[in-house]
Design a protein around this motif. Structure first.
Motif, PDB file in Angstrom:
ATOM      1  N   UNK A  19       0.831  -1.208   0.000  1.00 27.45           N
ATOM      2  CA  UNK A  19       0.000   0.000   0.000  1.00 27.45           C
ATOM      3  C   UNK A  19       0.865   1.258   0.000  1.00 27.45           C
ATOM      4  N   UNK A  20       2.028   1.175   0.648  1.00 27.07           N
ATOM      5  CA  UNK A  20       2.940   2.335   0.631  1.00 27.07           C
ATOM      6  C   UNK A  20       3.353   2.669  -0.798  1.00 27.07           C
ATOM      7  N   UNK A  21       3.560   1.644  -1.621  1.00 27.75           N
ATOM      8  CA  UNK A  21       3.947   1.889  -3.018  1.00 27.75           C
ATOM      9  C   UNK A  21       2.740   2.248  -3.886  1.00 27.75           C
ATOM     10  N   UNK A  22       1.611   1.616  -3.588  1.00 29.37           N
ATOM     11  CA  UNK A  22       0.417   1.851  -4.411  1.00 29.37           C
ATOM     12  C   UNK A  22      -0.150   3.258  -4.232  1.00 29.37           C
ATOM     13  N   UNK A  23       0.024   3.833  -3.026  1.00 26.37           N
ATOM     14  CA  UNK A  23      -0.610   5.116  -2.735  1.00 26.37           C
ATOM     15  C   UNK A  23      -0.116   6.212  -3.676  1.00 26.37           C
ATOM     16  N   UNK A  24       1.095   6.064  -4.210  1.00 26.55           N
ATOM     17  CA  UNK A  24       1.646   7.126  -5.060  1.00 26.55           C
ATOM     18  C   UNK A  24       0.828   7.319  -6.330  1.00 26.55           C
ATOM     19  N   UNK A  25       0.332   6.213  -6.883  1.00 29.30           N
ATOM     20  CA  UNK A  25      -0.480   6.305  -8.099  1.00 29.30           C
ATOM     21  C   UNK A  25      -1.959   6.399  -7.786  1.00 29.30           C
ATOM     22  N   UNK A  26      -2.274   6.405  -6.510  1.00 28.40           N
ATOM     23  CA  UNK A  26      -3.684   6.367  -6.074  1.00 28.40           C
ATOM     24  C   UNK A  26      -4.410   5.230  -6.777  1.00 28.40           C
ATOM     25  N   UNK A  27      -3.689   4.123  -6.917  1.00 27.24           N
ATOM     26  CA  UNK A  27      -4.301   2.921  -7.513  1.00 27.24           C
ATOM     27  C   UNK A  27      -3.645   1.682  -6.928  1.00 27.24           C
ATOM     28  N   UNK A  28      -4.457   0.719  -6.584  1.00 24.56           N
ATOM     29  CA  UNK A  28      -3.905  -0.561  -6.130  1.00 24.56           C
ATOM     30  C   UNK A  28      -4.983  -1.598  -5.985  1.00 24.56           C
ATOM     31  N   UNK A  29      -4.587  -2.832  -6.194  1.00 23.79           N
ATOM     32  CA  UNK A  29      -5.509  -3.962  -6.016  1.00 23.79           C
ATOM     33  C   UNK A  29      -4.798  -4.989  -5.142  1.00 23.79           C
ATOM     34  N   UNK A  30      -5.405  -5.304  -4.015  1.00 28.92           N
ATOM     35  CA  UNK A  30      -4.832  -6.331  -3.131  1.00 28.92           C
ATOM     36  C   UNK A  30      -5.831  -7.476  -3.024  1.00 28.92           C
ATOM     37  N   UNK A  31      -5.336  -8.688  -3.246  1.00 21.24           N
ATOM     38  CA  UNK A  31      -6.187  -9.869  -3.096  1.00 21.24           C
ATOM     39  C   UNK A  31      -5.564 -10.786  -2.046  1.00 21.24           C
ATOM     40  N   UNK A  32      -6.303 -11.015  -0.975  1.00 24.92           N
ATOM     41  CA  UNK A  32      -5.849 -11.936   0.072  1.00 24.92           C
ATOM     42  C   UNK A  32      -6.497 -13.292  -0.118  1.00 24.92           C
ATOM     43  N   UNK A  33      -5.955 -14.279   0.594  1.00 26.29           N
ATOM     44  CA  UNK A  33      -6.492 -15.643   0.467  1.00 26.29           C
ATOM     45  C   UNK A  33      -7.074 -16.128   1.787  1.00 26.29           C
ATOM     46  N   UNK A  34      -8.352 -16.510   1.734  1.00 25.82           N
ATOM     47  CA  UNK A  34      -8.976 -17.141   2.878  1.00 25.82           C
ATOM     48  C   UNK A  34      -9.305 -18.579   2.486  1.00 25.82           C
ATOM     49  N   UNK A  35     -10.327 -19.178   3.073  1.00 28.27           N
ATOM     50  CA  UNK A  35     -10.638 -20.578   2.801  1.00 28.27           C
ATOM     51  C   UNK A  35     -12.090 -20.874   3.187  1.00 28.27           C
ATOM     52  N   UNK A  36     -12.655 -21.890   2.573  1.00 25.38           N
ATOM     53  CA  UNK A  36     -14.013 -22.292   2.967  1.00 25.38           C
ATOM     54  C   UNK A  36     -14.020 -22.910   4.369  1.00 25.38           C
ATOM     55  N   UNK A  37     -12.838 -23.206   4.905  1.00 26.24           N
ATOM     56  CA  UNK A  37     -12.765 -23.750   6.269  1.00 26.24           C
ATOM     57  C   UNK A  37     -13.299 -22.739   7.290  1.00 26.24           C
ATOM     58  N   UNK A  38     -13.305 -21.429   6.909  1.00 23.56           N
ATOM     59  CA  UNK A  38     -13.825 -20.411   7.841  1.00 23.56           C
ATOM     60  C   UNK A  38     -15.348 -20.540   7.979  1.00 23.56           C
ATOM     61  N   UNK A  39     -16.123 -20.413   6.887  1.00 23.89           N
ATOM     62  CA  UNK A  39     -17.585 -20.537   7.063  1.00 23.89           C
ATOM     63  C   UNK A  39     -18.016 -21.950   7.458  1.00 23.89           C
ATOM     64  N   UNK A  40     -17.247 -22.955   7.094  1.00 27.60           N
ATOM     65  CA  UNK A  40     -17.617 -24.334   7.448  1.00 27.60           C
ATOM     66  C   UNK A  40     -17.268 -24.683   8.898  1.00 27.60           C
ATOM     67  N   UNK A  41     -16.447 -23.842   9.543  1.00 26.62           N
ATOM     68  CA  UNK A  41     -16.004 -24.142  10.919  1.00 26.62           C
ATOM     69  C   UNK A  41     -15.514 -25.587  11.044  1.00 26.62           C
ATOM     70  N   UNK A  42     -14.604 -25.935  10.170  1.00 19.76           N
ATOM     71  CA  UNK A  42     -14.187 -27.337  10.071  1.00 19.76           C
ATOM     72  C   UNK A  42     -13.422 -27.835  11.291  1.00 19.76           C
ATOM     73  N   UNK A  43     -13.892 -28.945  11.841  1.00 14.96           N
ATOM     74  CA  UNK A  43     -13.147 -29.537  12.940  1.00 14.96           C
ATOM     75  C   UNK A  43     -11.812 -30.062  12.402  1.00 14.96           C
ATOM     76  N   UNK A  44     -10.780 -29.942  13.218  1.00 20.99           N
ATOM     77  CA  UNK A  44      -9.434 -30.341  12.782  1.00 20.99           C
ATOM     78  C   UNK A  44      -8.677 -29.205  12.116  1.00 20.99           C
ATOM     79  N   UNK A  45      -9.351 -28.066  11.930  1.00 15.96           N
ATOM     80  CA  UNK A  45      -8.684 -26.944  11.263  1.00 15.96           C
ATOM     81  C   UNK A  45      -8.792 -25.670  12.096  1.00 15.96           C
ATOM     82  N   UNK A  46      -8.834 -25.830  13.411  1.00 20.72           N
ATOM     83  CA  UNK A  46      -9.054 -24.671  14.296  1.00 20.72           C
ATOM     84  C   UNK A  46      -8.054 -23.551  14.025  1.00 20.72           C
ATOM     85  N   UNK A  47      -6.781 -23.889  13.983  1.00 26.85           N
ATOM     86  CA  UNK A  47      -5.761 -22.846  13.852  1.00 26.85           C
ATOM     87  C   UNK A  47      -5.738 -22.274  12.429  1.00 26.85           C
ATOM     88  N   UNK A  48      -5.835 -23.168  11.451  1.00 25.30           N
ATOM     89  CA  UNK A  48      -5.857 -22.711  10.059  1.00 25.30           C
ATOM     90  C   UNK A  48      -7.064 -21.792   9.833  1.00 25.30           C
TER      91      UNK A  48
END
Lengths: 236, 96
Positions: free
Chosen positions: A118-147
């Motif tokens: 974001x420090x670099x993107x702010x200069x052009x007033x343009x940036x796209x950031x895509x993070x990665x999550x997982x379906x394990x979050x809405x599924x509340x999957x047992x065995x994946x508590x920490x992930x």
């Protein structure tokens, strides 16, 4: 980014294999300048590809990477925070060392890359950031508590950073893949994967192309009014 | 670093910020210029841009890698980001 994606400078974390390698290859084919990083070397070979071997949780190394980018390219357009690790284990059998490693890689490193990008993107007033999550979050999957907890944190980061970065013309979104045949799930029993897939509206494993489809939408020039969103694959 | 050199860096950064502002919005630069709060001509985005641009100039022109908004700065009883003068004082104490 001016005009088409082919003129973009794209930073992708975790390009040595899996989805990161796939995305780097496709965006190179699209004519982007791609900067990648991973702990190991990569097989990607293109004059438009620059690789940095580093540990993404090492703040000093990451800051050096961004200083190099700033000196060479002045800015970046797109960050794809792909690198991540999983820990699939019952909580009662999960060592704190594992908890620390998962959070360092999935949460702290994602934040670090978002901040420096974001420090670099702010200069052009343009940036796209895509993070990665997982379906394990809405599924509340047992065995994946920490992930799942670490990816929940990534979702919160995505939503808050979307607000903080909006003034700089930067959007922040997240894609949540279903199981995909990569190293991340290679040690998960196949019946566990089948059980998970059966909970989706569309009952199949995902592909790297499915992920790219969502990333493409988020990074598109015309997606400048799309921010703070989490899109899960497979109908979760 | 000399105080004058640091002051010159901050002034050039304010000049950069002013390039994007209308005549009425332009920041009048002096050592007493408030950097935040109701009396400040800077909004929160200006302050972020100012601190990051000062960091970049320190790195590019003086080969100094320094994170201005570090834990020490954020926890000081008297914020170093109150005015241009307090910022310069803080940078002097940390960089010399």
């Amino acid at each position: 980014m001016s005009g088409s994606i082919s003129e973009s400078i794209v930073l992708i974390t975790g390009t040595s294999r899996g989805i990161g390698e796939y995305l780097a290859t496709r965006y190179l084919e699209a004519g982007c300048r791609v900067i990648g990083c991973s702990r190991s070397k990569v097989s990607l070979d293109s004059k438009n590809y620059t690789h940095f071997c580093l540990d993404i949780t090492d703040e000093a190394a990451v800051k050096t990477l961004f200083t190099s980018i700033r000196k060479q390219y002045k800015h970046i357009d797109i960050l794809v925070n792909n690198a991540g690790i999983a820990s699939l284990n019952h909580s009662l059998l999960t060592p704190m060392d594992t908890v620390s490693k998962v959070f360092s890689t999935n949460v702290f490193a994602s934040f670090l890359f978002c901040r420096e990008a974001a420090k670099l993107m702010r200069k052009n007033k343009f940036g796209r950031i895509v993070n990665f999550t997982t379906v394990a979050v809405p599924f509340n999957l047992e065995g994946e508590a920490i992930y799942a907890a670490s990816k929940s944190a990534v979702e919160s980061l995505t939503k808050v950073l979307a607000r903080e970065f909006a003034d700089f013309g930067i959007t922040v979104n997240a894609v949540g893949p279903t199981p995909i045949d990569t190293n991340l799930i290679k040690n998960v029993p196949s019946e566990k994967i089948s059980e998970l897939v059966s909970r989706q509206a569309i009952k199949r494993k995902g592909t790297a192309a499915d992920v790219k489809n969502v990333v493409d939408f988020f990074i598109n020039d015309t997606s400048d009014f799309i921010t703070g969103q989490v899109v899960y694959l497979g109908g979760v | 670093m000399q105080r004058a050199a640091l002051l010159a860096i901050v002034e050039s950064v304010v000049d950069e910020l002013n390039e994007l502002k209308s005549e009425q919005e332009k920041i009048q630069f002096s050592e007493d210029t408030s950097l935040y709060g109701q009396s400040s001509p800077l909004d929160s985005v200006d302050l972020v841009n100012l601190l990051l641009a000062v960091e970049e100039q320190l790195e590019d022109e003086h080969d100094i890698s320094f994170t201005i908004a570090n834990e020490k700065a954020m926890s000081m009883r008297n914020s170093p980001f109150k005015t241009v003068s307090t910022l310069i004082d803080y940078l002097m104490s940390e960089l010399n």
